[in-house]
Design a protein around this motif. Structure first.
Motif, PDB file in Angstrom:
ATOM      1  N   ARG A 163      -4.897   2.333  -3.708  1.00 28.33           N
ATOM      2  CA  ARG A 163      -5.049   3.450  -2.607  1.00 28.33           C
ATOM      3  C   ARG A 163      -5.233   2.650  -1.190  1.00 28.33           C
ATOM      4  O   ARG A 163      -4.539   2.916  -0.352  1.00 28.33           O
ATOM      5  CB  ARG A 163      -5.853   4.359  -2.783  1.00 28.33           C
ATOM      6  CG  ARG A 163      -5.337   5.708  -3.385  1.00 28.33           C
ATOM      7  CD  ARG A 163      -6.368   6.997  -3.158  1.00 28.33           C
ATOM      8  NE  ARG A 163      -7.033   6.950  -1.999  1.00 28.33           N
ATOM      9  CZ  ARG A 163      -8.227   7.588  -1.833  1.00 28.33           C
ATOM     10  NH1 ARG A 163      -8.778   7.989  -3.065  1.00 28.33           N
ATOM     11  NH2 ARG A 163      -8.959   7.610  -0.628  1.00 28.33           N
ATOM     12  N   GLY A 164      -6.208   1.588  -1.387  1.00 23.63           N
ATOM     13  CA  GLY A 164      -6.507   0.871  -0.096  1.00 23.63           C
ATOM     14  C   GLY A 164      -5.182   0.025   0.276  1.00 23.63           C
ATOM     15  O   GLY A 164      -5.034  -0.302   1.448  1.00 23.63           O
ATOM     16  N   ILE A 165      -4.338  -0.576  -0.614  1.00 22.95           N
ATOM     17  CA  ILE A 165      -3.041  -1.096  -0.384  1.00 22.95           C
ATOM     18  C   ILE A 165      -1.997  -0.206   0.371  1.00 22.95           C
ATOM     19  O   ILE A 165      -1.439  -0.572   1.285  1.00 22.95           O
ATOM     20  CB  ILE A 165      -2.198  -1.838  -1.565  1.00 22.95           C
ATOM     21  CG1 ILE A 165      -3.411  -2.721  -1.962  1.00 22.95           C
ATOM     22  CG2 ILE A 165      -1.047  -2.306  -1.259  1.00 22.95           C
ATOM     23  CD1 ILE A 165      -3.507  -4.022  -1.229  1.00 22.95           C
ATOM     24  N   TYR A 166      -1.820   1.095  -0.117  1.00 19.08           N
ATOM     25  CA  TYR A 166      -1.060   2.078   0.212  1.00 19.08           C
ATOM     26  C   TYR A 166      -1.507   2.446   1.628  1.00 19.08           C
ATOM     27  O   TYR A 166      -0.826   2.640   2.515  1.00 19.08           O
ATOM     28  CB  TYR A 166      -1.129   3.422  -0.587  1.00 19.08           C
ATOM     29  CG  TYR A 166      -0.551   3.283  -1.957  1.00 19.08           C
ATOM     30  CD1 TYR A 166       0.193   2.204  -2.220  1.00 19.08           C
ATOM     31  CD2 TYR A 166      -0.726   4.205  -2.743  1.00 19.08           C
ATOM     32  CE1 TYR A 166       0.773   2.237  -3.572  1.00 19.08           C
ATOM     33  CE2 TYR A 166      -0.330   4.176  -4.019  1.00 19.08           C
ATOM     34  CZ  TYR A 166       0.490   3.096  -4.643  1.00 19.08           C
ATOM     35  OH  TYR A 166       0.721   3.140  -5.789  1.00 19.08           O
ATOM     36  N   ARG A 167      -2.891   2.430   1.842  1.00 19.93           N
ATOM     37  CA  ARG A 167      -3.165   2.828   3.274  1.00 19.93           C
ATOM     38  C   ARG A 167      -3.162   1.618   4.232  1.00 19.93           C
ATOM     39  O   ARG A 167      -2.612   1.665   5.593  1.00 19.93           O
ATOM     40  CB  ARG A 167      -4.644   3.079   3.331  1.00 19.93           C
ATOM     41  CG  ARG A 167      -5.379   3.818   4.353  1.00 19.93           C
ATOM     42  CD  ARG A 167      -6.779   4.189   4.142  1.00 19.93           C
ATOM     43  NE  ARG A 167      -7.125   4.918   2.958  1.00 19.93           N
ATOM     44  CZ  ARG A 167      -8.190   4.747   2.039  1.00 19.93           C
ATOM     45  NH1 ARG A 167      -8.718   3.458   1.910  1.00 19.93           N
ATOM     46  NH2 ARG A 167      -8.320   5.621   1.070  1.00 19.93           N
ATOM     47  N   LEU A 168      -3.054   0.420   3.823  1.00 12.90           N
ATOM     48  CA  LEU A 168      -2.936  -0.905   4.491  1.00 12.90           C
ATOM     49  C   LEU A 168      -1.318  -0.755   5.029  1.00 12.90           C
ATOM     50  O   LEU A 168      -1.125  -1.028   6.170  1.00 12.90           O
ATOM     51  CB  LEU A 168      -3.180  -2.183   3.777  1.00 12.90           C
ATOM     52  CG  LEU A 168      -2.864  -3.476   4.516  1.00 12.90           C
ATOM     53  CD1 LEU A 168      -3.837  -3.635   5.426  1.00 12.90           C
ATOM     54  CD2 LEU A 168      -3.114  -4.473   3.447  1.00 12.90           C
ATOM     55  N   LYS A 169      -0.646  -0.518   3.871  1.00  9.86           N
ATOM     56  CA  LYS A 169       0.786  -0.655   4.173  1.00  9.86           C
ATOM     57  C   LYS A 169       1.432   0.341   5.242  1.00  9.86           C
ATOM     58  O   LYS A 169       1.879   0.071   6.339  1.00  9.86           O
ATOM     59  CB  LYS A 169       1.740  -0.568   3.008  1.00  9.86           C
ATOM     60  CG  LYS A 169       3.048  -0.973   3.172  1.00  9.86           C
ATOM     61  CD  LYS A 169       3.784  -1.279   1.969  1.00  9.86           C
ATOM     62  CE  LYS A 169       5.024  -1.830   2.091  1.00  9.86           C
ATOM     63  NZ  LYS A 169       5.882  -0.731   2.353  1.00  9.86           N
ATOM     64  N   ALA A 170       0.631   1.610   4.932  1.00 10.95           N
ATOM     65  CA  ALA A 170       1.023   2.627   5.894  1.00 10.95           C
ATOM     66  C   ALA A 170       0.618   2.455   7.517  1.00 10.95           C
ATOM     67  O   ALA A 170       1.162   2.675   8.414  1.00 10.95           O
ATOM     68  CB  ALA A 170       0.559   4.036   5.569  1.00 10.95           C
ATOM     69  N   PHE A 171      -0.745   1.881   7.642  1.00  9.91           N
ATOM     70  CA  PHE A 171      -1.222   1.200   8.901  1.00  9.91           C
ATOM     71  C   PHE A 171      -0.354   0.385   9.562  1.00  9.91           C
ATOM     72  O   PHE A 171       0.066   0.512  10.798  1.00  9.91           O
ATOM     73  CB  PHE A 171      -2.926   0.739   8.651  1.00  9.91           C
ATOM     74  CG  PHE A 171      -3.231   0.382   9.713  1.00  9.91           C
ATOM     75  CD1 PHE A 171      -3.970   1.257  10.659  1.00  9.91           C
ATOM     76  CD2 PHE A 171      -3.049  -0.816  10.305  1.00  9.91           C
ATOM     77  CE1 PHE A 171      -4.628   1.130  11.798  1.00  9.91           C
ATOM     78  CE2 PHE A 171      -3.862  -1.126  11.705  1.00  9.91           C
ATOM     79  CZ  PHE A 171      -4.611  -0.199  12.434  1.00  9.91           C
ATOM     80  N   ILE A 172       0.046  -0.615   8.799  1.00 12.10           N
ATOM     81  CA  ILE A 172       0.914  -1.612   9.331  1.00 12.10           C
ATOM     82  C   ILE A 172       2.376  -1.154   9.855  1.00 12.10           C
ATOM     83  O   ILE A 172       2.938  -1.537  10.801  1.00 12.10           O
ATOM     84  CB  ILE A 172       1.113  -2.903   8.284  1.00 12.10           C
ATOM     85  CG1 ILE A 172      -0.053  -3.544   8.082  1.00 12.10           C
ATOM     86  CG2 ILE A 172       2.147  -3.876   8.756  1.00 12.10           C
ATOM     87  CD1 ILE A 172      -0.047  -4.352   6.748  1.00 12.10           C
TER      88      ILE A 172
END
Ligand code: ATP
Ligand code: MG
Length: 262
Positions: A163-172
């Motif tokens: 989930r942390g990766i999904y959030r990171l990608k969405a942020f970028i």
């Protein structure tokens, strides 16, 4: 020259380990690497050979950002303490707890450009700049992302870390963030660490990541091995955990070089 941030909002997933292994493999191949410790915990600094008390009276990334100064950044440079014949090509920008103080300055206009400003003039002297980040999606990560072209997401095959990766990608990829911070980076890879064999949930999380990101997931996953943790405790690169681990970093650096076009 490639500037790459290694990140996940989730802590303890192997970000620092990934920066170490990538730096070691790149240096073994003859490349000049700048490894930037942008985590107030200073884990990368310790594992590259520098205890907190040894960094107390000298410039670190905390002072370079405070001064927004290329000169202070250069004054912080330290040689990585691993095997000198190749680790001599790795330069460390160390960190210590005072880096926490930079977070309070996040509201100052253009504060998020501070790392890019002091890194810009020196980055061209290296083939690869690798930035290790703390488990946050706040100001310290913003500094790293603004200074980077590439982002590698590091995760364990577990629900919260993915989930942390999904959030990171969405942020970028968020247009408002990109415009507000002036981001030019893109995600070039996701690596899986601490995978256990015959654990159903680990297989499910791995499949979910590949289903969502496809080729962006660099294979193979790094297995959970006590020898990797031991290497970190002894301030040695993960490659010292043995051939299995060395081969994985060889494959990952192949993916990294392909993705960064180097
Ligand atoms: N494949 C592995 N097998 C076993 N232990 C590992 C492995 N990879 C990393 N570790 C250990 O797990 C711990 C966490 O790894 P690491 O410090 O690299 O994570 P991190 O994401 O950088 O953490 P933080 O969010 O606190 O910065 C460390 O003790 C490290 O040595
Ligand atoms: Mg870390």
């Amino acid at each position: 020259m490639a500037v790459t941030t290694f990140a996940n909002h989730k802590g303890g997933v192997g970000k620092t380990d990934e920066v170490e292994g990538t730096a070691a493999e790149l240096a073994i191949r003859g490349r000049r690497v700048l490894a930037v410790d942008l985590d107030p915990q200073g884990n990368l600094s310790r594992r590259m050979g520098y205890q907190e008390h040894e960094l107390a009276e000298r410039p670190t990334i905390a002072e370079a950002l405070r001064d927004q100064s290329e000169r202070t950044l250069r004054a912080s440079f330290l040689p990585c303490q691993w095997e000198p014949e190749w680790a001599g090509r790795i330069t460390l920008v160390p960190s210590r707890i005072e880096l926490e103080e930079r977070i309070a300055e996040a509201g100052v206009p253009l504060s998020w450009q501070r790392l890019a400003n002091c890194l810009g003039p020196v980055a061209a002297e290296f083939d690869d700049v690798l930035i290790d980040t703390p488990p946050t999606i706040g100001h310290l990560l913003h500094l790293a992302l603004v200074a980077s072209r590439h982002v590698v997401g590091v995760t364990t095959p577990t629900y919260d870390a993915v989930r942390g990766i999904y959030r990171l990608k969405a942020f970028i990829e968020n247009e408002k963030q990109r415009a507000g911070l002036g981001l030019e980076c893109r995600m070039i890879g996701v690596v899986i660490n601490m995978k256990r064999t015959n654990v159903v949930t680990h297989e499910e999380r791995t499949d979910a990541l590949i289903g969502r990101f496809g080729d962006l997931v660099w294979q193979p996953a790094l297995p959970l091995r006590a020898s990797v943790e031991d290497a970190g405790e002894r301030a040695e690169p993960p490659q010292n955990a043995g051939k299995e681990i060395r081969d994985i970093f060889t494959a990952r650096v192949d993916s990294y070089l392909k993705a960064t076009g180097a």
